[in-house]
Design an enzyme around this catalytic site. Sequence first.
Site, PDB file in Angstrom:
ATOM      1  CD  GLU A  52      11.077  64.438  42.433  1.00 11.25           C
ATOM      2  OE1 GLU A  52      10.638  63.300  42.701  1.00 11.25           O
ATOM      3  OE2 GLU A  52      10.995  65.386  43.223  1.00 11.25           O
ATOM      4  CD  GLU A 110       4.379  68.601  52.340  1.00  7.76           C
ATOM      5  OE1 GLU A 110       4.757  68.988  51.216  1.00  7.76           O
ATOM      6  OE2 GLU A 110       3.656  69.294  53.077  1.00  7.76           O
ATOM      7  CB  CYS A 156      10.549  67.944  47.340  1.00  3.37           C
ATOM      8  SG  CYS A 156      10.483  69.113  48.705  1.00  3.37           S
ATOM      9  CE  LYS A 192      10.858  53.287  56.646  1.00  8.31           C
ATOM     10  NZ  LYS A 192      12.141  53.353  55.866  1.00  8.31           N
TER      11      LYS A 192
HETATM   12  P1  NAD Z   1      10.753  57.192  48.718  1.00  9.11           P
HETATM   13  O1  NAD Z   1       9.316  57.478  48.474  1.00  9.11           O
HETATM   14  O2  NAD Z   1      11.410  56.132  47.948  1.00  9.11           O
HETATM   15  O3  NAD Z   1      10.977  56.803  50.262  1.00  9.11           O
HETATM   16  C1  NAD Z   1      10.513  57.625  51.305  1.00  9.11           C
HETATM   17  C2  NAD Z   1      10.248  56.777  52.531  1.00  9.11           C
HETATM   18  O4  NAD Z   1       9.187  55.875  52.266  1.00  9.11           O
HETATM   19  C3  NAD Z   1      11.438  55.934  52.985  1.00  9.11           C
HETATM   20  O5  NAD Z   1      11.489  55.959  54.400  1.00  9.11           O
HETATM   21  C4  NAD Z   1      11.073  54.537  52.475  1.00  9.11           C
HETATM   22  O6  NAD Z   1      11.656  53.485  53.210  1.00  9.11           O
HETATM   23  C5  NAD Z   1       9.576  54.554  52.669  1.00  9.11           C
HETATM   24  N1  NAD Z   1       8.835  53.589  51.839  1.00  9.11           N
HETATM   25  C6  NAD Z   1       9.251  52.939  50.714  1.00  9.11           C
HETATM   26  N2  NAD Z   1       8.262  52.135  50.249  1.00  9.11           N
HETATM   27  C7  NAD Z   1       7.213  52.298  51.084  1.00  9.11           C
HETATM   28  C8  NAD Z   1       5.879  51.763  51.118  1.00  9.11           C
HETATM   29  N3  NAD Z   1       5.442  50.910  50.192  1.00  9.11           N
HETATM   30  N4  NAD Z   1       5.053  52.170  52.109  1.00  9.11           N
HETATM   31  C9  NAD Z   1       5.461  53.061  53.028  1.00  9.11           C
HETATM   32  N5  NAD Z   1       6.712  53.594  53.061  1.00  9.11           N
HETATM   33  C10 NAD Z   1       7.568  53.208  52.100  1.00  9.11           C
HETATM   34  O7  NAD Z   1      11.469  58.611  48.565  1.00  9.11           O
HETATM   35  P2  NAD Z   1      13.025  58.926  48.635  1.00  9.11           P
HETATM   36  O8  NAD Z   1      13.627  58.405  47.378  1.00  9.11           O
HETATM   37  O9  NAD Z   1      13.563  58.518  49.956  1.00  9.11           O
HETATM   38  O10 NAD Z   1      12.992  60.532  48.610  1.00  9.11           O
HETATM   39  C11 NAD Z   1      12.940  61.277  47.457  1.00  9.11           C
HETATM   40  C12 NAD Z   1      11.516  61.706  47.145  1.00  9.11           C
HETATM   41  O11 NAD Z   1      10.977  62.474  48.229  1.00  9.11           O
HETATM   42  C13 NAD Z   1      11.469  62.634  45.953  1.00  9.11           C
HETATM   43  O12 NAD Z   1      10.400  62.259  45.118  1.00  9.11           O
HETATM   44  C14 NAD Z   1      11.194  63.999  46.568  1.00  9.11           C
HETATM   45  O13 NAD Z   1      10.574  64.918  45.717  1.00  9.11           O
HETATM   46  C15 NAD Z   1      10.355  63.650  47.738  1.00  9.11           C
HETATM   47  N6  NAD Z   1      10.391  64.728  48.744  1.00  9.11           N
HETATM   48  C16 NAD Z   1       9.292  65.534  48.886  1.00  9.11           C
HETATM   49  C17 NAD Z   1       9.315  66.591  49.796  1.00  9.11           C
HETATM   50  C18 NAD Z   1       8.128  67.505  49.966  1.00  9.11           C
HETATM   51  O14 NAD Z   1       8.086  68.231  50.965  1.00  9.11           O
HETATM   52  N7  NAD Z   1       7.174  67.519  49.059  1.00  9.11           N
HETATM   53  C19 NAD Z   1      10.447  66.798  50.583  1.00  9.11           C
HETATM   54  C20 NAD Z   1      11.534  65.952  50.424  1.00  9.11           C
HETATM   55  C21 NAD Z   1      11.488  64.911  49.502  1.00  9.11           C
END
Ligand code: NAD
Length: 496
Positions: A400, A265, A299, A191
Site C-alpha cells: 500500500e 478497518e 484505503c 483518539k
Molecule cells: P496508522 O495506523 O499509522 O494510525 C492510525 C491511528 O492509530 C492514529 O490515530 C495513530 O495515532 C494511532 N496509533 C498509532 N500507533 C498505535 C498503537 N500502537 N496503538 C493504537 N493506536 C495507534 O494509520 P494512518 O497512517 O494514520 O492512516 C493510513 C492507514 O489507514 C492506511 O493503511 C489506510 O489504508 C488505512 N485506512 C483504512 C480505512 C478503512 O476503512 N479500511 C480507511 C481509512 C484509512
Amino acid sequence: MMSFNDALREKQTFLREGEKRLLIDGQHVSAASGQTFTSINPATGRVIATVSDGDAVDIDRAVASARKAFEGPWSRFKPAERQALLLRLADVLDEHYEELASLDTLDMGAPLLRTRASRERAVGLIRYYAGLAMSIHGETIPNSVPGDIFSYTVKEPVGVVGAITPWNGPLTLALWKIGPALATGCTVVLKPAEQSPLSSLRLGELCLEAGLPPGVLNVVTGRGGAGAALAAHHDVDKIAFTGSTRVGQKIIEASAGNIKRLSLELGGKSPHIIFADADLDAAVPVAAMAVFANSGQICSAGTRLFVQEAVYDEFVEKVAAFGNALRVGDPADPDMQLGPLVSEQQLTRVAGYLRAGQDEGATLLGGGLPAGQSELSNGFFVRPTVFANVRDEMRIAREEIFGPVISALRFSDAANVIARANTSDFGLGGGVWTRSLATAQQVTRGLRTGSVWVNCYQAMDPAVPFGGYKMSGYGRESGREHVEEFLNTKAVWINA
Ligand code: NAD
C-alpha cells in the site's frame, strides 16, 4: 445555513483560542504532562496550531469520564431521545460544515472541493444512525426445554468504546464511529490521528452544543502511545479502529488483556479491472480518480489497475493524460482538484515507492515529484503518477503506497485476473468494468474483497456495509451490521 465568511471567521476564532486542548467530561483540559505537539499545514509546511499531547494518564481520565456517563445520565436516555439528539447533531454539523471542511483542508491538505463535497455523507451518516437508534431490539425465541420457560434476547450497548482514527478523512471517519456508538447508547473516547486532530476537537464542542451530556464523547489528542493506552485499557469494552494493518495487529495484541471487542478497518491494495468490452470512455476518469482522489490517501483506492491486453496501451495512456490534466495546488483554493500529501513523512514514503517502481523496471508515464522551485515546492506535493508495465511481484504492485500512484498491470482473461487479484494479502475493495453480465458475475463472485463495484467505483452509502476481507480487517461499518458491532446480546430465560 452559515455563509462562507461566517465559517471562515468561526474557524479563525477556533484556531486563535490558543492551545487546542483535550475534551474530557465536557471540559477543555491540557494534557496532564503539559506536553504539546504542533499541527502543520501540509500545503505550506507552516504550523497552524499547538495541540495537547495526551498520553496514558489522560486516556485514563477520559475512560473514567466515559464510564461515569455510560452508567449515569446516558443510560437513562430512551431510544427516541438518542434519536432526537443525533438528529440535532446532524443539524448542528450541517450548520457548521464550512468551518469543519476548511479545518480538515488546513490540517490534512484535502482540497476544499473534496472536504465540502463530503457534507452530505457526513450529515447523512448521523441521520442514518439516528434512524437506527429506535429500531434496536432483541427477539422472542421459542425453545424446546421441558416446562414453560420463556426465552428472549435483549440488545445492550457494549459500553465504553475507544475510537481510533487515521488522518485521511478526519471528520467523516470520526463520525462513522461516533454515530453507531451514540445510536446504541455507548460512550466514546476518540483518539484522532496526530496529523489531523483539529476537526475532531471542534466536533467534540459541537456535540456538547447539540446537547450530548458531558463525558459521552471525550476527545484525547495525542500520538500512537495514546492510542496504545486506549487499546490496552482494562475498562474499555471495544475498540473501533481505522488505520494501517501494522497498527491493527498491535491493537489485536493489546486487546487480549481484557478480551475487548474489536472492529478493524485496515489497509488495502484494491484491484480495479478493466475488460476490453467495457465503456472505456466512462472508465478512464473513474479509474484515474479511484486513485488520485485525496492524493491517493484512501484505503479502498483502486491502485492495482488491471487492463485487458487488447486495450492496455491506449487505456493506460488516457488515464495518465487525465491525471496530468488535474489541477494540483493549494487545497484552500476551491478550484484545486488535488492537494498535498498529509506530511513530510508520507511524502518521503511515497517518493521511496516512486524510486522503487523505476528501479524494478516499471515505466513512469508522467507524474512524480514537482520540479524544484515550483509553486508546490514548499508543501508535501506529489503529482498524479501512473506506472505502466507493472508486474505482480513488484513492490508497487503489492504494498500500500497511500499516494497518487497507479500501478497498471496487463491481463489476458477473467480467470487469470481473478487469481492474480486475489494474491494480495489485502481484501478491501475491487472494481470491474465490462458490458458482459456473465463476466461481471464471475468477477464479483471470484474477488475476495469486502466490496465489489461494477461499472463504477467507491460508491458509498450509510445503509450499505463497508469493510475488509483478509488483512484489510474485520467488522463492517455502515448498514445494520455496523450497529451490531456496538451491541451485546443477552439471552433471558424466565420460568414463570
Ligand atoms: P496508522 O495506523 O499509522 O494510525 C492510525 C491511528 O492509530 C492514529 O490515530 C495513530 O495515532 C494511532 N496509533 C498509532 N500507533 C498505535 C498503537 N500502537 N496503538 C493504537 N493506536 C495507534 O494509520 P494512518 O497512517 O494514520 O492512516 C493510513 C492507514 O489507514 C492506511 O493503511 C489506510 O489504508 C488505512 N485506512 C483504512 C480505512 C478503512 O476503512 N479500511 C480507511 C481509512 C484509512
